[in-house]
Design an enzyme around this catalytic site. Structure first.
Site, short mmCIF file in Angstrom:
data_model
loop_
_atom_site.label_atom_id
_atom_site.label_comp_id
_atom_site.label_asym_id
_atom_site.label_seq_id
_atom_site.Cartn_x
_atom_site.Cartn_y
_atom_site.Cartn_z
CD GLU A 264 1.68 0.50 -1.77
OE1 GLU A 264 1.64 0.61 -3.01
OE2 GLU A 264 1.26 -0.50 -1.18
CE LYS B 156 -1.85 0.37 -0.79
NZ LYS B 156 -2.68 -0.16 -1.88
CB SER C 182 -4.03 -6.10 3.70
OG SER C 182 -3.88 -6.58 2.39
N GLY D 238 -0.10 -8.74 3.57
CA GLY D 238 0.10 -10.16 3.87
C GLY D 238 -0.60 -10.59 5.16
NE ARG E 204 -0.66 -9.17 -0.42
CZ ARG E 204 0.57 -9.04 0.06
NH1 ARG E 204 1.31 -10.12 0.25
NH2 ARG E 204 1.08 -7.86 0.34
C1 5MM Z 1 1.62 -3.91 -1.06
O1 5MM Z 1 0.85 -4.11 -2.18
C2 5MM Z 1 -0.20 -3.18 -2.41
C3 5MM Z 1 -1.35 -3.40 -1.46
O2 5MM Z 1 -1.72 -4.74 -1.49
P1 5MM Z 1 -1.93 -5.61 -0.15
O3 5MM Z 1 -3.15 -5.01 0.53
O4 5MM Z 1 -2.15 -6.99 -0.65
O5 5MM Z 1 -0.69 -5.45 0.68
C4 5MM Z 1 -0.66 -3.34 -3.86
O6 5MM Z 1 -1.38 -2.21 -4.28
C5 5MM Z 1 0.55 -3.57 -4.77
O7 5MM Z 1 1.25 -2.36 -4.90
C6 5MM Z 1 0.03 -4.08 -6.10
O8 5MM Z 1 -0.59 -5.31 -5.89
C7 5MM Z 1 1.12 -4.19 -7.17
O9 5MM Z 1 2.08 -5.10 -6.74
P2 5MM Z 1 3.27 -5.56 -7.74
O10 5MM Z 1 4.12 -6.44 -6.84
O11 5MM Z 1 2.66 -6.30 -8.86
O12 5MM Z 1 4.00 -4.33 -8.17
#
Ligand code: 5MM
Length: 331
Positions: free
Chosen positions: A176, A218, A260, A262, A294
């Site tokens: 990702e 991703k 997603s 944000g 999110r």
């Molecule tokens: C970008 O964040 C990932 C996808 O989430 P969204 O759909 O909200 O963009 C998400 O998998 C993220 O990697 C995890 O929430 C872990 O985030 P942190 O900031 O705690 O490492």
């Protein structure tokens, strides 16, 4: 087909996707705080329980990305979350990186940590039931100044080393490299940065002899920055996102999933539906689906507010959004 390639493909079947429920303690605390919920191991367990124990999610989810703490926690039925997901045919996955820190060569950018001790952690995650893993790198845009080629390259090297370790451990890596929505940039700048990032990533994977057929990418969508004052139409997002990926992502990989990033839930759903349609028109070679955190969780968290009496209503809200997002990939 090797088992690992089959495992990777099983995460991106037609009409299903992934729930990203892998917020670190820090991020989970921020999310809960925005709904006035304190963050403790127990409230985080209830937060995960809200989503993971919703009846019927197996109709829409092929897998869930979990955070380390959640691997060892139990749902309402006193069963460990990974086991209860697997029993419903949903693959449990795990966030394998340890978060970001400033890039020493340019402290405005970030690099992701977690390679030290990774083989040992992977063995432990596997014992706890994880079948796939994810590593997130963060790529920030600021005009033509950022990202620097050096930050993209360092993140790509780490993603490739991670993928190699994960494949050696017999699990599927999700890579990702997230190109952030934050900033004033145009959608075409976002498209160009996605292309550059993926180009660097896939040539680095080749150098490190990672089996590309067994990886899932991703990615963010190509979007105008959230301070640009511009709202893209779903068709514009779809055209630039699919074009960027067609330019830079090899056809052999097992699949592409979207974060997603944000966008609000409706935008993330409409943009995904347009991407699915565009991908079909141009005959994109990979299965494509969602891996949202999110955009899948936001409305349900607001309906829940940490209160037991709201669980049923919040789960109905979650299922409704999941249904819409899954419809978006059923072109
Ligand atoms: C970008 O964040 C990932 C996808 O989430 P969204 O759909 O909200 O963009 C998400 O998998 C993220 O990697 C995890 O929430 C872990 O985030 P942190 O900031 O705690 O490492």
């Amino acid at each position: 087909m090797t088992d690992l390639v089959a495992d990777a493909r099983s995460l991106v079947p037609p009409g299903k996707g992934l729930l990203a429920a892998d917020e670190s303690v820090h991020t989970a605390t921020t999310r809960l705080a925005s709904y006035g919920i304190p963050s403790t191991a127990e409230t985080r367990r209830l937060f995960r329980n809200l989503f993971l124990e919703t009846l019927g999610v197996e109709e829409y989810l092929s897998g869930v990305i979990l955070f380390e703490e959640t691997l060892g926690q139990e749902g309402e039925d006193r069963e460990l979350f990974p086991r209860s997901l697997a029993e419903r045919g949903i693959a449990p996955g795990i966030k394998a990186d340890l978060g970001t820190e400033p890039f020493p060569s340019n402290e405005e950018e970030l690099i992701t940590n977690g390679l030290i001790g990774l083989p040992e952690r992977l063995q432990e995650y596997k014992k706890q039931g994880a079948r796939f893993t994810k590593w997130r790198a963060v790529i920030r845009i600021d005009g033509d100044r950022l990202p620097t080629a050096a930050a993209i390259h360092e993140n790509a090297k780490r993603l490739a080393s991670y993928a190699k370790e994960v494949q050696m451990a017999g699990m599927v890596p999700i890579l990702e490299p997230e190109v952030l929505l934050d900033g004033k940039h145009s959608r075409s700048r976002s498209r160009a940065v996605i292309e550059e990032t993926m180009g660097t990533l896939f040539s680095t994977l080749e150098e490190q002899a990672v089996d590309r057929a067994g990886v899932i990418l991703k990615t963010a969508m190509a979007l105008s920055g959230n301070e640009s004052g511009r709202k893209d139409t779903p068709e514009e997002v779809a055209e630039d996102t699919v074009a960027a990926l067609m330019e830079s992502v090899p056809r052999q990989i097992a699949g592409v999933v979207f974060l997603s990033g944000g966008q609000n839930p409706d935008e993330a759903t409409a943009n995904l539906a347009a991407i699915t349609k565009r991908a079909e028109q141009v005959k994109a070679p990979w299965p494509m689906t969602f891996s949202y955190a999110r955009a899948l969780q936001e409305e349900a968290l607001a309906a829940w507010g940490g209160k037991e009496e709201n669980v049923e209503k919040a789960r109905a809200v979650f299922l409704e959004r999941l249904h819409k997002v899954a419809e978006a990939v059923r072109y």
